[in-house]
Design a protein around this motif. Structure first.
Motif, PDB file in Angstrom:
ATOM      1  N   MET A   1       0.841  -1.163   0.000  1.00 44.04           N
ATOM      2  CA  MET A   1       0.000   0.000   0.000  1.00 44.04           C
ATOM      3  C   MET A   1       0.899   1.243   0.000  1.00 44.04           C
ATOM      4  SD  MET A   1      -2.821   0.604   2.779  1.00 44.04           S
ATOM      5  CE  MET A   1      -4.043   1.716   2.521  1.00 44.04           C
ATOM      6  N   PRO A   2       0.606   2.231  -0.905  1.00 39.78           N
ATOM      7  CA  PRO A   2       1.464   3.417  -0.990  1.00 39.78           C
ATOM      8  C   PRO A   2       1.297   4.303   0.240  1.00 39.78           C
ATOM      9  CG  PRO A   2      -0.330   3.573  -2.580  1.00 39.78           C
ATOM     10  CD  PRO A   2      -0.434   2.233  -1.922  1.00 39.78           C
ATOM     11  N   ALA A   3       2.359   5.055   0.483  1.00 43.70           N
ATOM     12  CA  ALA A   3       2.337   5.963   1.636  1.00 43.70           C
ATOM     13  C   ALA A   3       1.386   7.129   1.348  1.00 43.70           C
ATOM     14  CB  ALA A   3       3.733   6.488   1.905  1.00 43.70           C
ATOM     15  N   PRO A   4       0.692   7.610   2.362  1.00 37.94           N
ATOM     16  CA  PRO A   4      -0.214   8.742   2.133  1.00 37.94           C
ATOM     17  C   PRO A   4       0.591  10.015   1.820  1.00 37.94           C
ATOM     18  CG  PRO A   4      -0.099   8.237   4.460  1.00 37.94           C
ATOM     19  CD  PRO A   4       0.679   7.171   3.741  1.00 37.94           C
ATOM     20  N   PRO A   5       0.028  10.923   1.033  1.00 38.67           N
ATOM     21  CA  PRO A   5       0.766  12.144   0.697  1.00 38.67           C
ATOM     22  C   PRO A   5       0.999  12.991   1.948  1.00 38.67           C
ATOM     23  CG  PRO A   5      -1.502  12.294  -0.073  1.00 38.67           C
ATOM     24  CD  PRO A   5      -1.297  10.905   0.470  1.00 38.67           C
ATOM     25  N   PRO A   6       2.095  13.732   1.959  1.00 38.20           N
ATOM     26  CA  PRO A   6       2.377  14.558   3.131  1.00 38.20           C
ATOM     27  C   PRO A   6       1.339  15.683   3.250  1.00 38.20           C
ATOM     28  CG  PRO A   6       3.950  15.028   1.393  1.00 38.20           C
ATOM     29  CD  PRO A   6       3.117  13.872   0.936  1.00 38.20           C
ATOM     30  N   PRO A   7       1.076  16.129   4.456  1.00 38.64           N
ATOM     31  CA  PRO A   7       0.106  17.205   4.624  1.00 38.64           C
ATOM     32  C   PRO A   7       0.663  18.508   4.033  1.00 38.64           C
ATOM     33  CG  PRO A   7       1.177  16.733   6.699  1.00 38.64           C
ATOM     34  CD  PRO A   7       1.642  15.690   5.710  1.00 38.64           C
ATOM     35  N   PRO A   8      -0.208  19.407   3.550  1.00 42.00           N
ATOM     36  CA  PRO A   8       0.276  20.665   2.974  1.00 42.00           C
ATOM     37  C   PRO A   8       0.977  21.518   4.032  1.00 42.00           C
ATOM     38  CG  PRO A   8      -2.117  20.676   3.149  1.00 42.00           C
ATOM     39  CD  PRO A   8      -1.648  19.307   3.555  1.00 42.00           C
ATOM     40  N   ARG A   9       1.942  22.283   3.580  1.00 40.46           N
ATOM     41  CA  ARG A   9       2.681  23.154   4.501  1.00 40.46           C
ATOM     42  C   ARG A   9       1.802  24.315   4.932  1.00 40.46           C
ATOM     43  NH1 ARG A   9       8.597  22.977   4.003  1.00 40.46           N
ATOM     44  NH2 ARG A   9       9.083  21.215   2.696  1.00 40.46           N
ATOM     45  N   LYS A  10       2.017  24.737   6.141  1.00 36.17           N
ATOM     46  CA  LYS A  10       1.250  25.870   6.669  1.00 36.17           C
ATOM     47  C   LYS A  10       1.766  27.191   6.091  1.00 36.17           C
ATOM     48  CE  LYS A  10      -1.064  23.592   9.903  1.00 36.17           C
ATOM     49  NZ  LYS A  10      -2.407  23.252   9.751  1.00 36.17           N
ATOM     50  N   THR A  11       3.091  27.328   5.976  1.00 40.56           N
ATOM     51  CA  THR A  11       3.682  28.550   5.427  1.00 40.56           C
ATOM     52  C   THR A  11       4.519  28.174   4.219  1.00 40.56           C
ATOM     53  OG1 THR A  11       5.589  28.350   6.881  1.00 40.56           O
ATOM     54  CG2 THR A  11       3.784  29.712   7.659  1.00 40.56           C
ATOM     55  N   PRO A  12       4.361  28.892   3.124  1.00 36.09           N
ATOM     56  CA  PRO A  12       5.171  28.561   1.945  1.00 36.09           C
ATOM     57  C   PRO A  12       6.624  28.969   2.164  1.00 36.09           C
ATOM     58  CG  PRO A  12       3.839  30.501   1.537  1.00 36.09           C
ATOM     59  CD  PRO A  12       3.442  29.965   2.887  1.00 36.09           C
TER      60      PRO A  12
END
Length: 90
Positions: A1-12
């Motif tokens: 099973m593939p790893a879940p995508p990382p959560p989006p960053r809070k600050t670019p």
């Protein structure tokens, strides 16, 4: 099973050449300094153009004293007519 995508960053991430945000007082001071620098450069440019105009006027007077006729010269360049002097029209 593939790893879940990382959560989006809070600050670019900041770009390396992107200016750092300044406080309102520092931003105002920087704007004043830019305006001062522009006006000083404009003064230098005006003085340079004034000096250049004086040199041009001197060279024109010297050429006229030597018998150089600018209207004739430019007439030859434009249409090959060697005599286009305002003095001759009188």
């Amino acid at each position: 099973m593939p790893a879940p995508p990382p959560p989006p960053r809070k600050t670019p991430r900041a770009a390396p050449n992107q200016p750092i945000p300044l406080s309102p007082k520092l931003a105002g001071l920087q704007a004043m300094l830019y305006e001062l620098a522009k006006s000083e450069r404009m003064d230098q440019l005006v003085e340079y153009l004034h000096d250049l105009r004086q040199e041009f006027d001197w060279a024109a007077a010297e050429l006229k004293a030597l018998g150089f006729c600018a209207p004739c010269y430019f007439s030859i360049l434009d249409d090959g007519d060697a005599h286009d002097c305002p003095e001759e029209d009188r």
